[in-house]
Design a protein around this motif. Sequence first.
Motif, short mmCIF file in Angstrom:
data_model
loop_
_atom_site.label_atom_id
_atom_site.label_comp_id
_atom_site.label_asym_id
_atom_site.label_seq_id
_atom_site.Cartn_x
_atom_site.Cartn_y
_atom_site.Cartn_z
N ALA A 1 0.83 -1.21 0.00
CA ALA A 1 0.00 0.00 0.00
C ALA A 1 0.86 1.26 0.00
O ALA A 1 0.58 2.21 -0.72
CB ALA A 1 -0.94 -0.01 1.20
N SER A 2 1.91 1.28 0.81
CA SER A 2 2.75 2.47 0.86
C SER A 2 3.49 2.69 -0.45
O SER A 2 3.60 3.82 -0.93
CB SER A 2 3.75 2.39 2.02
N SER A 3 3.96 1.61 -1.07
CA SER A 3 4.63 1.75 -2.36
C SER A 3 3.67 2.25 -3.43
O SER A 3 4.03 3.10 -4.25
CB SER A 3 5.24 0.41 -2.80
N ALA A 4 2.44 1.75 -3.41
CA ALA A 4 1.44 2.21 -4.37
C ALA A 4 1.15 3.69 -4.16
O ALA A 4 1.04 4.47 -5.12
CB ALA A 4 0.16 1.39 -4.23
N LEU B 1 1.39 -17.56 -5.50
CA LEU B 1 1.76 -16.88 -6.74
C LEU B 1 2.31 -15.48 -6.44
O LEU B 1 3.27 -15.04 -7.07
CB LEU B 1 0.54 -16.75 -7.65
N ALA B 2 1.71 -14.77 -5.50
CA ALA B 2 2.13 -13.42 -5.10
C ALA B 2 2.32 -12.53 -6.32
O ALA B 2 3.26 -11.75 -6.39
CB ALA B 2 3.40 -13.48 -4.27
N ASP B 3 1.42 -12.68 -7.28
CA ASP B 3 1.50 -11.89 -8.51
C ASP B 3 0.33 -10.92 -8.50
O ASP B 3 -0.70 -11.14 -9.14
CB ASP B 3 1.45 -12.81 -9.73
N THR B 4 0.49 -9.86 -7.73
CA THR B 4 -0.57 -8.87 -7.59
C THR B 4 0.00 -7.47 -7.70
O THR B 4 1.20 -7.26 -7.53
CB THR B 4 -1.30 -9.00 -6.23
N GLN B 5 -0.86 -6.53 -7.97
CA GLN B 5 -0.53 -5.11 -7.96
C GLN B 5 -1.54 -4.42 -7.05
O GLN B 5 -2.73 -4.72 -7.10
CB GLN B 5 -0.62 -4.51 -9.37
N THR B 6 -1.04 -3.51 -6.25
CA THR B 6 -1.90 -2.75 -5.35
C THR B 6 -1.92 -1.29 -5.78
O THR B 6 -0.89 -0.72 -6.14
CB THR B 6 -1.42 -2.88 -3.90
N LEU B 7 -3.09 -0.71 -5.76
CA LEU B 7 -3.29 0.70 -6.07
C LEU B 7 -4.02 1.35 -4.91
O LEU B 7 -4.71 0.68 -4.15
CB LEU B 7 -4.12 0.86 -7.35
N ILE B 8 -3.88 2.66 -4.78
CA ILE B 8 -4.60 3.40 -3.76
C ILE B 8 -5.77 4.11 -4.43
O ILE B 8 -5.62 4.77 -5.45
CB ILE B 8 -3.68 4.42 -3.05
#
Length: 664
Positions: free
Chosen positions: A256-259, A579-586
């Motif tokens: 979350a912080s990186s996004a 898998l840990a193949d996700t992208q997080t956006l805010i």
Amino acid sequence: MKDLSRLLRPQSITVLGSVWAENVVVQCVKMGFSGPIWPIHPSKPHIGGLKAYASIADLPAPPDATFIGVNRHATVDVVAQLAQIGAGGAICFASGWTEAGEAELQADLVAAAGVMPILGPNCYGVINYLDGALLWPDQHGGRRVARGVALLSQSSNIVINLTMQARGLPVAYVACLGNAAQVGLAGLGAALLADPRVTALGLYVEGIDDAPAFAGLAQAARAAGKGIVCLKSGKTEAAQVAAASHTAALAGCGAASSAFLRQSGVAEVATLPELLETLKIFHVHGPQIGPRLCSLSCSGGEAGLVSDLAGPLGLSFPAPSDAQRRALGDILGPIVTIANPLDYHTFIWGDGPRTTDVFTTMLAGYDAGVFVIDPPRPDRCDPASFAPALAAIEAAGAATGKPAFPVSSLPENFDESLATAMMARGTVPLMGLEPALGALRAAQTPPGRGGWRPWPSRNSTRAGLMDEAAAKALLAAQGVGVPRGVSAGSLAELAPLTASLTAPFALKGLGFAHKTENGVVRLGLYNLNAQPEMPGATGYLLEEMVTGVVAELLIGCRRDPVYGASLTIGFGGVSAELLADTQTLICPVDATEIEAALRRLRLFPLLDGYRGRVRGDIVAVIDAALAVQALLLAGGLEEIEINPLMVRESGAVAVDAVIWKDME
């Protein structure tokens, strides 16, 4: 927002206390502060060789800046007196406030300050290297500069270490926040960047106190041509209170912080060396460089190392154009293979004009260039033979108008005096191959969407699990595809309803967040004959199974206590964490940002017709993500997760859905 101009750029300074205050006096005198310094002590006639005043009332005039080095209880009274006489601001050094359970005392301090700005409490202070004003009770490694970057840290020790750098980075300010009782991260950052002599801002951040204000700071900085680079610590904490959902596990505080930083247009780095090297790039070239890089070295080993290290970072080293190949081949001869990274061998070593021609020809076709070079140490060796190559790097940058970065493979292989001189001429030497490549990646961070702000955060409420049948009805009303199904309180009540559906069926027990782990999912059924009850189920849901699936995705949207709300999208199913193949956006995000996030997934080719496969309906995925975001925005919900979303050639179906709703 508080006016910090007098505090940060004082014409007069007052210090209170004994040992700490004397250290401030010594540092100001050593750095050549030109204004008056007025120590205050009730019994000592002199502090640090300067006349001491018995009280605040005895001062010749209201001071612009005050360093308060007395105990916490006395600090409150001192702040009240300074505010009353119209002082410009104060550093509150003492500890023992909210961080020690004394929230009421800290509130008293803020009340005593009134309109007068204070930093802290529990704050180490501020260094202004531009004007020689040091409200700082300790040693440091900086020197006076005419312009440079600002360093702002939530850790005093970290920023002290940063001042000891020997990388040629001109530092204009060093500032600590302490408890940030009155002035927060965005407020102090904005005040530092408001100085026209400040070129960029470097942050060491443990927590962001006001996300919308921080996003506003980042976008204002970009508009002013100033970059911000951030090292965010604490990203591995178990904000992944993951038992509740896959989304919580995959979109913990780090994602979350990186996004948030990326969407705000802030460059994020992982190490202190990368922080300093990125700031050097921003200081000279502004907040962003282009993504197309070239690399040149006189060694195949160095060229190979650049390729190996750059690959995991996603840095782009496109092949030279045909015109470049011909031109470089004419200069270097047939033995040299023209490639990128380029090993130009040593045939031209020492030949300034030919080296300049090679460097300029290569750099002209790219956004920026990496020139691997390790000048010999000047105390034991003679670096004179490296002068033509260094001059050629600078000449190539000047001729093309492109950033030309001399990069040493080891940080200690570039002398500080040489780095400082080159920085002053507008060439940025980067020290250490790995930090250099990390900094180049960070410096490619695009600006955030204009005017974007995260949703306001709110206190988390007590959440209850919504029945899956009700959750899917809510999703369907928002336009998300769901399987045809029927629900009932028992299997006996459910059996007569199966006639309206087409087998095969999926049978689920209701009342569970994780159904597979609890053994309450049965697939491939053609009837309910002899099906046993599921212990613990509050009811049952029978659905038609989905066919023609291209991929299984996860879409999750959840409230975030810092950033408002996050949206996570990626490859899902029962192996989502594996898998840990996700992208997080805010949130909020739009369709363009969701599609870009999808395309960053490692397995995205599986959705996009990899090796002749059927293409998945990406538009349907985007629509589902926007619908989930809209539901959370509408209120009354804490978290929504679809896992899996079965993506088909046409359309997408939410096969499993978990919604946590507010219970207060």
